[in-house]
Design a protein around this motif. Sequence first.
Motif, PDB file in Angstrom:
ATOM      1  N   GLY A 116      32.235  36.731  31.310  1.00 42.61           N
ATOM      2  CA  GLY A 116      31.342  36.839  32.462  1.00 42.61           C
ATOM      3  C   GLY A 116      30.247  35.784  32.400  1.00 42.61           C
TER       4      GLY A 116
ATOM      5  N   LEU B 189      33.754  45.399  34.517  1.00 44.81           N
ATOM      6  CA  LEU B 189      35.016  45.663  35.207  1.00 44.81           C
ATOM      7  C   LEU B 189      36.145  45.604  34.186  1.00 44.81           C
TER       8      LEU B 189
ATOM      9  N   PHE C 191      40.086  45.653  33.470  1.00 40.90           N
ATOM     10  CA  PHE C 191      41.379  45.415  34.105  1.00 40.90           C
ATOM     11  C   PHE C 191      42.465  46.060  33.238  1.00 40.90           C
TER      12      PHE C 191
ATOM     13  N   ARG D 188      42.477  35.838  33.416  1.00 39.95           N
ATOM     14  CA  ARG D 188      41.476  34.761  33.284  1.00 39.95           C
ATOM     15  C   ARG D 188      41.805  33.611  34.220  1.00 39.95           C
TER      16      ARG D 188
ATOM     17  N   LEU E 261      35.962  36.372  39.633  1.00 42.18           N
ATOM     18  CA  LEU E 261      35.313  37.664  39.386  1.00 42.18           C
ATOM     19  C   LEU E 261      34.313  37.597  38.240  1.00 42.18           C
ATOM     20  N   GLU E 262      34.482  36.615  37.348  1.00 37.10           N
ATOM     21  CA  GLU E 262      33.592  36.494  36.200  1.00 37.10           C
ATOM     22  C   GLU E 262      32.166  36.141  36.615  1.00 37.10           C
TER      23      GLU E 262
ATOM     24  N   VAL F 154      34.177  40.797  32.971  1.00 35.05           N
ATOM     25  CA  VAL F 154      35.576  41.176  33.151  1.00 35.05           C
ATOM     26  C   VAL F 154      36.199  41.424  31.779  1.00 35.05           C
TER      27      VAL F 154
ATOM     28  N   ASN G  63      39.555  42.523  29.599  1.00 34.27           N
ATOM     29  CA  ASN G  63      41.000  42.709  29.542  1.00 34.27           C
ATOM     30  C   ASN G  63      41.366  43.348  28.223  1.00 34.27           C
TER      31      ASN G  63
END
Length: 391
Positions: A100, A108, A110, A124, A130-131, A136, A138
């Motif tokens: 981020g 967030l 995912f 990515r 979105l970052e 974000v 994962n």
Amino acid sequence: MTQVIIFLILIALMVIAFTGVLLLLVYRLIPRVRNKANQKQVTRLKKTALFLAVVMILNLGFVTFTQFAASTPPIDAENSIAELTELELNGRKQWISLRGWDKTKPVLLFLAGGPGGTQMAAVRHELAELEKYFVVVNWDQPGSGKSYDAEKIGSITVDTYIQDGNALTEYLKERFSKEKIYLIGESWGSALGIFLVDKYPESYHALIGTGQMIDFTETERLDYAKAMEVAENNGDTALVERLAANGGPPYYGKDVTWKSAVYLNYLSQYMSSNPKIHNPGYNTFRDIGSPEYGLLDKINFFRGIVNTYNHVYQQLYTIDLRTDYTKLAVPVYFFLGRYDINAPTVLVEEYERVLDAPDKGIVWFEHSGHSPWINERDRFVEEVLSCFLEN
């Protein structure tokens, strides 16, 4: 391209195995050669054995180096975060990536598809925008990618994912001082997202499900029938015969992955050929070559898709969200590709109608198949911001 990568990895493993066998044979032969008093040949065999041993050590060293060198690319921003982190969740060691531009932004998580899939690199690449608005996260779930060995494959259950997903959520809430986080679930991950918000609603602001799975048994039957229909219309008799030989799903036992792959891969190719679907496929070569994965991770990239999927997927056949999860205390949005035939959208429409939630809705992506987050990534990001940050 995927088949080429698998072939190259298998060749590398075969070379290493052959080297070990040859080394063993050389040392077994040395005493016999001595008995023949051929000292020169003994010397040559020793040198060969030493050379092979050095090669094996270098191979092991290289594999180890790639594992330790794995990383996620930095983000050039003052308060950014970009890291790979190994966690222990319920006694199982698992890997996440955190990315981020501003680590104070909302979190967030995912949830990748599968079970057994890793999309750490894919997200990515595809959802980098979105970052700017979220941290974000994962997660390589047990039995996938970097977390392939988190748990014995034969011991993984649906509850394993729910328990570890909750433990990961608690970690993220504590680390980033958040009362709640956001969820996006893709394919299998969309069902996992429903399980999590159902059991732990206090931990989540909202959920977006894309490529949403609803009824796993009915989905497989519809997919099988669609593949048979397309194959018959295209005159693809070999595929028709193969499908007929396998019989209709659901499948059980050791061949679930391979039998399902016959129609799932065929449908994926069918969608990829649809000119109305933009940017139609995964960039597997790019993803597997990404720095997040060491050499063992790259191998486990495929082992998860085959082995974990085979073990876990047959556990999902009894699940139907339309009857099992009709009331949720968290807003839920479905991002659907208009031409998704892997996860039939008619089932999602039925679920959305019976679902009781604080807020709900379907967002249609008119140029997408099963993966709107790849097919129409710019609009996908816009809609995520609309649902999560503007509501």
